[in-house]
Scaffold this active site. Structure first.
Site: not given
Length: 386
Positions: A129, A141, A251, A276
């Protein structure tokens, strides 16, 4: 030796069955049949209720068990991640490397290749990623690593599949950070190319889809949104019938209504769950280091010093529960989003994602409160005390 799992509702990947048993033979599923048809000499394991389903498949997992893959890009790090996520029902994954130096990412890829060579159960491949992102959509990132894709990058990525043709390799990139034909080259090499951390416009995404872009990473997050006059990345993703979308159902990253919109817009089977997840999942830790910055868990989500989201703090069973209780999805559809659909995206639906004779014995057993009770990875059973 045959072993029959009994006394649980069985979700076979299509429907829930009452009064059925799953018969295991070593690492494989031997049969799915009514309990009354079981031979009397088969050993039985009474699961005492709950749901028995195909094991969960997580295609975006950055860490778990107390480690972040980027910080521990080795075989031991992978083992810790597998252990950390098994409590959440995940039985296979693609460990995910976020934007970093080329050397660090190459070490992570080499570790995954070693895991595959040693047939470490639960490792499907690797998800890279970044770092080919739009700087304006980079999220957490690190800016120093963000750059366009070079010819050397393209050659390295394509070479991974040449040397390991059976491994699952996913790449998340911003299409506007690539040159014409680069996505095509990656797709032709058998790489699943996903759009993420991108500010591409609708036309750029359509061009990328024409080259072989097949997925969208954590839909809605770190991508140009849908508006009335600018469909953006989100609009292009929802309008395309052939591509897949991963989504974080914790959520915090996506509102339940937005998840429902995606489920209504995309054809059945094209939206799957990802965590994730970061290092804290499956561990007693509530913080970890990312790029030498402390990321802390607060109110069920992970944030950096600026208060921005930095991955999630959930396991896959949490995402399944959220889809049922908050989004309004059926249990069957939520389970398919956690197993069958990701298996279909990576071309493994003939081995994983269903309870069917000949499939690998990757299973999860959970109670009515969505607490994982048992998991099986390639037939190896573990009891969980959640």
């Amino acid at each position: 030796m045959l072993t029959a799992l009994t006394n649980a509702r069985v979700f076979d990947g299509h429907q829930c069955l009452e009064g059925y048993a799953v018969v295991l033979n070593g690492s494989r599923i031997h049969a799915l049949l009514p309990e009354k048809e079981l031979d009397t000499d088969i050993e039985r394991q009474n699961l005492e209720g709950g749901v028995l389903a195909p094991g969960f498949i997580d295609l975006q997992v950055n860490g778990g068990g107390g480690i972040l893959f980027n910080n521990s890009p080795d075989l031991d790090g992978i083992r810790q991640m597998l252990e950390g996520h098994r409590n959440g029902g995940t039985t296979s994954m693609t460990p995910t490397l976020i934007s970093d130096s080329l050397v660090q990412q190459q070490q992570g890829v080499a570790a995954v290749c070693q895991a595959l060579e040693e047939k470490l159960p639960g490792v499907l491949g690797v998800h890279i990623e970044g770092p080919f992102f739009n700087p304006d959509r980079r999220g957490t990132h690190k800016q120093d690593y963000i750059r366009p894709m070079s010819a050397e990058d393209l050659e390295w990525l394509a070479s991974i599949r040449r040397h390991h043709p059976d491994m699952t390799l996913l790449i998340t990139l911003a299409p506007e950070q690539t040159k014409a034909g680069q996505i095509q080259t990656l797709a032709d090499a058998g790489i699943r190319v996903c759009a993420g951390h991108t500010d591409a416009n609708h036309e750029q995404i359509k061009a990328a889809l024409a080259e072989g872009l097949s997925g969208f990473t954590h839909l809605y997050n770190a991508m140009r949104p849908l508006t009335g006059r600018d469909p953006g990345v989100v609009g292009a993703a929802l309008a395309d019938n052939d591509s897949w979308c991963g989504i974080i159902a914790d959520g915090h990253h996506v509102d339940p209504t937005a998840i429902q919109v995606a489920l209504n817009a995309k054809p059945a089977g094209k939206v799957f769950l990802v965590t994730d997840a970061m290092a804290t999942v499956g561990s007693n830790e509530n913080s970890f280091s990312l790029y030498n910055e402390v990321i802390s868990e607060q109110d069920g989500c992970l944030v950096n010093a600026e208060g921005n989201l930095a991955g999630s703090a959930i396991g896959m069973i949490d995402a399944v529960r959220f889809c049922v209780e908050s989004v309004g999805a059926s249990l069957q559809e939520a389970l398919r989003m956690a197993s069958l659909y990701p298996a279909q995206y990576i071309g493994k639906a003939d081995q994983l994602g269903r309870i069917r004779s000949g499939y690998r014995a990757d299973l999860v057993h959970f109670d009515d409160a969505f607490r994982v009770q048992h998991t099986w990875v390639a037939g190896s059973k573990r009891r969980h005390m959640n």
